[in-house]
Design a protein around this motif. Structure first.
Motif, PDB file in Angstrom:
ATOM      1  N   LEU A  37     -18.142  -9.717  15.965  1.00 51.67           N
ATOM      2  CA  LEU A  37     -18.306  -8.559  14.992  1.00 51.67           C
ATOM      3  C   LEU A  37     -17.755  -9.305  13.665  1.00 51.67           C
ATOM      4  O   LEU A  37     -16.843  -9.959  13.719  1.00 51.67           O
ATOM      5  N   VAL A  38     -18.305  -8.654  12.813  1.00 50.46           N
ATOM      6  CA  VAL A  38     -18.275  -9.105  11.232  1.00 50.46           C
ATOM      7  C   VAL A  38     -17.924  -7.933  10.405  1.00 50.46           C
ATOM      8  O   VAL A  38     -18.562  -6.770  10.450  1.00 50.46           O
ATOM      9  N   VAL A  39     -16.644  -7.936   9.922  1.00 52.88           N
ATOM     10  CA  VAL A  39     -16.457  -6.928   8.982  1.00 52.88           C
ATOM     11  C   VAL A  39     -15.962  -7.368   7.706  1.00 52.88           C
ATOM     12  O   VAL A  39     -15.765  -8.606   7.403  1.00 52.88           O
ATOM     13  N   LYS A  40     -15.794  -6.407   6.611  1.00 47.02           N
ATOM     14  CA  LYS A  40     -15.496  -6.686   5.235  1.00 47.02           C
ATOM     15  C   LYS A  40     -14.252  -6.126   4.800  1.00 47.02           C
ATOM     16  O   LYS A  40     -14.302  -4.832   4.880  1.00 47.02           O
ATOM     17  N   LEU A  41     -13.253  -6.730   4.520  1.00 49.01           N
ATOM     18  CA  LEU A  41     -11.901  -5.920   3.558  1.00 49.01           C
ATOM     19  C   LEU A  41     -12.452  -5.749   2.094  1.00 49.01           C
ATOM     20  O   LEU A  41     -12.640  -6.776   1.472  1.00 49.01           O
ATOM     21  N   GLU A  42     -12.371  -4.472   1.870  1.00 47.30           N
ATOM     22  CA  GLU A  42     -12.553  -4.126   0.462  1.00 47.30           C
ATOM     23  C   GLU A  42     -11.661  -3.229  -0.129  1.00 47.30           C
ATOM     24  O   GLU A  42     -10.925  -2.280   0.538  1.00 47.30           O
ATOM     25  N   ARG A  43     -11.625  -3.515  -1.357  1.00 47.93           N
ATOM     26  CA  ARG A  43     -10.562  -2.559  -2.167  1.00 47.93           C
ATOM     27  C   ARG A  43     -11.501  -1.375  -2.789  1.00 47.93           C
ATOM     28  O   ARG A  43     -12.294  -1.760  -3.752  1.00 47.93           O
ATOM     29  N   LEU A  44     -10.915  -0.233  -2.884  1.00 45.60           N
ATOM     30  CA  LEU A  44     -11.628   0.661  -3.525  1.00 45.60           C
ATOM     31  C   LEU A  44     -10.878   0.904  -5.066  1.00 45.60           C
ATOM     32  O   LEU A  44      -9.728   1.246  -5.304  1.00 45.60           O
ATOM     33  N   PRO A  45     -11.590   0.889  -5.984  1.00 43.32           N
ATOM     34  CA  PRO A  45     -11.197   0.889  -7.223  1.00 43.32           C
ATOM     35  C   PRO A  45     -10.665   2.125  -7.697  1.00 43.32           C
ATOM     36  O   PRO A  45     -11.520   3.247  -7.391  1.00 43.32           O
ATOM     37  N   GLY A  46      -9.742   2.331  -8.193  1.00 41.96           N
ATOM     38  CA  GLY A  46      -9.193   3.685  -8.858  1.00 41.96           C
ATOM     39  C   GLY A  46      -8.389   4.550  -7.373  1.00 41.96           C
ATOM     40  O   GLY A  46      -7.723   5.493  -7.906  1.00 41.96           O
ATOM     41  N   ALA A  47      -8.656   3.995  -6.587  1.00 36.45           N
ATOM     42  CA  ALA A  47      -7.877   4.830  -5.283  1.00 36.45           C
ATOM     43  C   ALA A  47      -6.232   4.234  -5.545  1.00 36.45           C
ATOM     44  O   ALA A  47      -6.095   3.196  -5.320  1.00 36.45           O
ATOM     45  N   ALA A  48      -5.391   5.163  -5.459  1.00 32.71           N
ATOM     46  CA  ALA A  48      -3.784   4.948  -5.257  1.00 32.71           C
ATOM     47  C   ALA A  48      -3.285   5.566  -4.204  1.00 32.71           C
ATOM     48  O   ALA A  48      -3.750   6.379  -3.534  1.00 32.71           O
ATOM     49  N   PHE A  49      -2.196   4.760  -3.576  1.00 34.60           N
ATOM     50  CA  PHE A  49      -1.707   5.376  -2.501  1.00 34.60           C
ATOM     51  C   PHE A  49      -0.537   6.332  -2.839  1.00 34.60           C
ATOM     52  O   PHE A  49       0.151   6.100  -3.919  1.00 34.60           O
ATOM     53  N   THR A  50      -0.678   7.354  -2.224  1.00 33.43           N
ATOM     54  CA  THR A  50       0.359   8.420  -2.504  1.00 33.43           C
ATOM     55  C   THR A  50       1.066   8.784  -1.308  1.00 33.43           C
ATOM     56  O   THR A  50       0.707   8.555  -0.132  1.00 33.43           O
ATOM     57  N   GLN A  51       2.207   9.374  -1.507  1.00 33.01           N
ATOM     58  CA  GLN A  51       2.976   9.854  -0.543  1.00 33.01           C
ATOM     59  C   GLN A  51       2.477  11.050   0.367  1.00 33.01           C
ATOM     60  O   GLN A  51       2.489  10.995   1.702  1.00 33.01           O
ATOM     61  N   LYS A  52       1.628  11.861  -0.100  1.00 31.80           N
ATOM     62  CA  LYS A  52       0.750  12.743   0.463  1.00 31.80           C
ATOM     63  C   LYS A  52      -0.185  12.194   1.671  1.00 31.80           C
ATOM     64  O   LYS A  52      -0.255  12.608   2.885  1.00 31.80           O
ATOM     65  N   SER A  53      -0.781  11.180   1.345  1.00 29.37           N
ATOM     66  CA  SER A  53      -1.586  10.176   2.088  1.00 29.37           C
ATOM     67  C   SER A  53      -0.840   9.469   3.271  1.00 29.37           C
ATOM     68  O   SER A  53      -1.324   9.604   4.528  1.00 29.37           O
TER      69      SER A  53
END
Length: 1038
Positions: A208-224
């Motif tokens: 299995l090959v996967v990739k770790l990616e960061r979403l630009p502009g996405a921010a961690f919130t308490q709601k999430s």
């Protein structure tokens, strides 16, 4: 199909002088690390020097089960066992152990010694970092770009980020931070790999090959964070209860291991390959648990599935169920000169391509996973492979008694990723799908382990003499799959002999020369042999891979990474590397040889002769000379050579062939493709060809087929070169001018040679300039409208054509004629606006300079008004300002006024040009008033006309002061006329007549009261009474 060639990729070998029997080996940083068979001591040897001298040796804290070196950070990571407990440790600054009695520091991950021992000058000491884990470590991998550490555990992967911590101004040390846990329900990895954000894991029969990616502009919130854990949440439900994950793990393990039915048959899952977006349907639900310090990075980290591959035991590959398992998982990044700096924290560089390799006992698989996943190659081994390593140039595998070398297609993929011109008529490269080849099988006895560092291959051999009991014990050990590691045997349990070899590979240039010599054996028997082409293509890829490597003769500055320069970490050093210029010369030679092969072919790939010959740097004459010997053979000139020759002649290379070579080209096409002769003769490269020879070929062509317009024009051009004007006129009179224009569209090089900044008119074009300028202008307009000539190229053509002819300073008259004709024909808005600006510039310049000199244009102003919608009929008041007998350049002024009276010209674009045109005479005044009126400046225009030409004011008002501007009759014109008439005491008949005409209009438009309010109170009311009476009568009749 795998081709086998008896070439020699291995240059020499030497034995490493180890004191004790080796157990494990690994390479990195120019060193070879050997773990003794007992597993408690590591020796480091220098790979780049003769005899592999010892660098240092040091003891470990436990029995080493696995060892790996990281180029970034220059550290070792080991999985050790002591008292049946596993440990994960990292050894940094190990090179300091070269000095005797050097200090060794031991600390936990993230804990630093800040006491008195670390004060003052920095201490040179090796450090052993204990890395605690919740689960037993099974395997490890290091990122070749960032130096990060990935640890495989029974139910998860743990990612540690490599850091450099500064303790004081003089001392900084390496450390790790546990930043991410990747939970893998149902998978227990046996091997892992990591590179540039890509992660691969391998079980017994799955990859299995996967990739770790960061979403630009996405921010961690308490709601999430407050959402209930789901399949893709950061903390899955399985981690909270524990039971569900355990059940899923056991269920998946049982499903993949197969189950026994009532008839004692084993049923295994079938083969499966899922690429790209389909890989997420593999059934492996991965979840992330962020453990790093940067809390803001938690919410925008996602997993992208790249590749999933599952295998089932294949009895047809001569492998039992117990022997069928995957091995040798690895990532192989390819860096080129066009690398991009990695944006994530500025750490490392992004590789141009990234390859993933893994292998079964009889088959190896190579995938490209960056920029779209695809399987590059599948390797069929002649024997069961125990281990394999992938390098830039080769794939090396070991069987029980042989080291084998296979070609790879990494360079073919990387070249296409780096250069968009490959697979065009400009450049070419052997295809990725080309059949593989095996270069050499080198025999060794009892091969056990394989590793490599650059051009060094390290082999561990053990000549075992096993008893029956040993064989049974080995079989039981293979059957036991619960432990992913086999505990190293004690020296007393091993065989009766061992060796540790370092095999040096041949320099690429030397191997290339050998492959070229090898290919000549095929050429002697069959010049069109597919094996020769295949071998030359392999040699070409060998050079291309070497030249793509920025380490070869091209020092590259790299960003700092974990306290080291990445260029040093990756080995970007020009020492002991091949001279790049010499490699480039060999590469061009290789392109020429491939061009020779394809030039002889008549099959589909014959067109590749063109790009390979272009890449070779050979001139057209040299290529013709290389293929001259084939003309007397049975096959004659190949289609590949004709394809190259035709395109080379049609392109604007401006390489002049000698008369002998040019006549030879005519003979070639006269036999092979006579229909191309008119186009060949028009080529600038054929300027020295004998016109008599060319005319003879064209006559022969005309006799066997219907005459065409390009053929007739080519014969006329040759007649001009022969100075036979009678023959020239005879050929030109055979077709109408319209058909001749179509002929020039088919072959533009009859009129001009070259493109861009180098445009040269032909002899035929110069003759048409003097005798048929209308045909020449029409032909150039047609060429522009059919995208054969750009506007700037046409400008250069006419300037060069008329450079020896005196003309107006505004530009050659033929160029102006061309602009006017193109303005009539063009429908492109951008071209129209450009032409309007250029023509306006010329007209204003000529009117200002009074520069006529009697040059007659092709189109008069009346012709343009009648035939071109961009020219308008002159307004009546303009004709009063500049009557036809006006003593200046009537045509240029007339055309300028007509453009201003037309609907298309944007007056604001030419305002800077008006500064050079004075309004002292009526010519300049007419232009200035036209521009002001176009811009809506009616009041200033009325004043200027009343001051300079009052007889034109009423025609101006009748034409311009209408509709929304009607009020200007009584708001501006009437007061101005009253004031000026009063100033002249009524003696100016022109003003008086204009005032009466104005009163007539005012009386028609206003009611009596409004009209009465306009009348002056100076006692002249009797003058206005008739008009007031007329206004009243009209009002009563309404």
């Amino acid at each position: 199909m795998v081709h086998v060639y008896n070439c020699h990729p291995f240059a020499s070998q030497q034995i490493v002088p180890t004191e004790q029997e080796p157990g494990l080996v690994c390479c990195g940083g120019g060193a070879l690390f050997v773990v003794s068979a007992g597993g408690c001591k590591i020796e480091a040897f220098q790979l780049g020097e003769e005899g592999c001298p010892l660098i240092c040796r040091f003891a470990t804290m436990g029995t080493v089960q696995s060892i790996l070196h990281s180029e970034i950070g220059d550290y070792l990571v080991t999985i050790e066992e002591k008292n049946n407990a596993p440990y994960l440790r990292a050894y940094t600054n190990w090179r300091y152990q070269a000095a005797e009695k050097t200090r060794v520091g031991v600390r936990l991950l993230g804990h630093f010694l800040r006491g008195s021992s670390m004060r003052g000058a920095p201490k040179e000491q090796m450090e052993i970092i204990e890395i605690p884990l919740f689960e037993r470590p099974l395997c490890v991998a290091c990122c070749g770009v960032t130096g990060d550490l990935l640890v495989g555990c029974p139910k998860s992967l743990v990612l540690f980020s490599l850091k450099r911590q500064a303790l004081n101004d003089k001392l900084s040390i390496l450390d790790f931070e546990r930043c991410l846990i990747i939970h893998l329900p149902g998978l227990s990895p046996q091997q892992v790999a990591i590179c540039a954000g890509y992660i691969a894991l391998q079980t017994e029969l799955e990859v299995l090959v996967v990739k770790l990616e960061r979403l630009p502009g996405a921010a961690f919130t308490q709601k999430s964070a407050d959402k209930k854990p789901q399949d893709h949440s950061l903390v899955p439900q399985d981690m909270i209860t524990g039971a569900e994950q355990d059940n899923e793990t056991e269920g998946r393990r049982e499903g993949l291991a197969g189950h026994r039915d009532h008839d004692d048959f084993f049923i295994f899952p079938k083969h499966q390959e899922l690429l790209g977006d389909r890989a997420k349907d593999c059934g492996v639900k991965i979840s992330l648990e962020w453990t790093g310090m940067e809390s803001e990075a938690r919410g925008n980290l996602i997993i992208t599935y790249i590749l999933y591959r599952r295998f089932a035991p294949d009895f047809f590959q001569d492998c039992s169920v117990e022997e069928t398992h995957l091995h040798s998982l690895q990532f192989h990044p390819v860096f080129t000169s066009n690398q991009e700096v990695c944006v994530e924290g500025g750490r490392g560089v992004e590789p141009t391509c990234l390859f993933c390799f893994f292998s079964l006992p009889k088959t190896g698989y190579l995938y490209s996973v960056r920029g779209g996943v695809q399987m590059v190659s599948a390797y069929q081994y002649p024997e069961k492979a125990q281990q394999a390593v992938l390098t830039d140039l080769f794939l090396h595998i070991i069987t029980k008694n042989a080291l084998q070398c296979f070609s790879v297609r990494c360079a073919a993929v990387a070249a296409r990723a780096e250069d968009p011109y490959i697979d065009t008529t400009m450049k070419a490269c052997p295809p990725v799908t080309m059949e593989l080849c095996a270069l050499r099988i080198q025999l060794f006895i009892g091969l056990k382990a394989l590793c490599h560092y650059r051009h060094h291959i390290v082999l561990l051999t053990t000549a075992d003499v096993e008893t029956r009991e040993d064989t049974e014990r080995t079989a039981r050990r293979v059957m036991n799959r619960k432990s992913p590691f086999t505990k190293p045997q004690n020296p007393s349990e091993m065989g009766h002999g061992w060796n540790l070899y370092v095999v040096n590979t041949v320099p690429p240039l030397q191997l290339y020369n050998e492959m070229v010599e090898y290919s000549k054996t095929y050429e002697e028997t069959n010049p069109l042999s597919h094996s020769r082409l295949h071998l030359l293509s392999e040699a070409h890829l060998l050079l291309r891979a070497t030249l793509l490597d920025p380490r070869v003769g091209n020092p590259v500055e790299r960003p700092q990474t974990t306290g080291q320069n990445l260029a040093q970490a990756l080995g970007y050093n020009t020492t002991h590397t091949a001279d790049r210029q010499e490699l480039q010369q060999a590469f061009q030679e290789s392109c020429a040889q491939l061009g020779d092969c394809f030039s002889r072919f008549d099959k589909r790939d014959c067109h590749l002769a063109l790009p390979y010959y272009k890449m070779s740097g050979l001139s057209l004459t040299e290529v013709i000379s290389r293929n001259r010997g084939l003309s007397n053979s049975l096959c004659g000139y190949g289609k590949g050579f004709l394809f190259f020759l035709k395109h080379s002649l049609y392109e604007e290379t401006l390489e002049l062939l000698t008369e002998e070579t040019a006549n030879e080209v005519l003979d070639i096409f006269g036999v092979a493709e006579p229909s191309q002769l008119p186009h060949v003769i028009a080529s600038p490269s054929m300027a020295r060809a004998s016109p008599d020879c060319g005319l003879a070929h064209l006559e022969r062509l005309e006799s066997i087929g219907a005459p065409s317009v390009p053929l007739t024009l080519s014969k006329a051009a040759l007649a001009l070169r022969m100075a036979d004007l009678q023959l020239y006129r005879q050929h030109m009179d055979r077709h109408t001018e319209m058909l001749q224009v179509y002929g020039f569209i088919e072959e533009a090089k009859l009129l001009l040679h070259g493109r861009g900044d180098t445009v040269v008119p032909t002899l035929l074009a110069r003759h048409l300039r003097d005798n048929q300028d209308g045909l020449l202008v029409a032909a150039m307009v047609a060429l522009h409208e059919n995208d054969k000539v750009k506007l700037d190229e046409a400008d250069l053509f006419f300037q060069e054509l008329c450079g020896d002819v005196s003309g107006p300073q505004g530009g050659p008259q033929l160029l102006v004629d061309f602009w006017e004709a193109l303005l009539m024909a063009s429908s492109q808005e951008a071209v129209i606006q450009e032409l309007l600006f250029r023509l306006t510039t010329v007209y204003i310049d000529r009117v200002t300079r009074r520069d006529g000199r009697g040059f007659k244009p092709l189109k008069s102003a009346d012709d343009l008004i009648n035939w071109c919608s961009h020219y308008g009929v002159l307004y009546p008041w303009v004709s009063i300002l500049t009557p036809a007998h006006f003593n200046i350049i009537p045509e240029d002024l007339h055309k300028l006024q007509s453009l201003l009276c037309g609907p298309t010209l944007d007056v604001s674009s030419i305002l800077p040009l008006l500064e050079q045109l004075p309004d002292e005479d009526n010519a300049g005044l007419s232009v200035h008033v036209l521009c002001a009126t176009k811009l809506g400046h009616y009041e200033s225009s009325i004043e200027r006309l009343l001051d300079r030409c009052p007889q034109a004011i009423i025609p101006y008002a009748n034409h311009e002061l209408q509709n929304n501007n009607m009020a200007l009759w009584w708001q501006k014109l009437f007061p101005e006329l009253c004031e000026r008439t009063r100033a002249t005491q009524g003696e100016n008949t022109i003003l008086l007549a204009a005032l009466k005409e104005t009163l007539v209009v005012v009386a028609m438009e206003l009611n009596p009261l409004e009209f009465l309010d306009l009348l002056p109170d100076d006692g002249t009311v009797h003058f206005f009474l008739p008009h007031l009476l007329e206004c009243s009568q009209r009002n009563l009749m309404m």
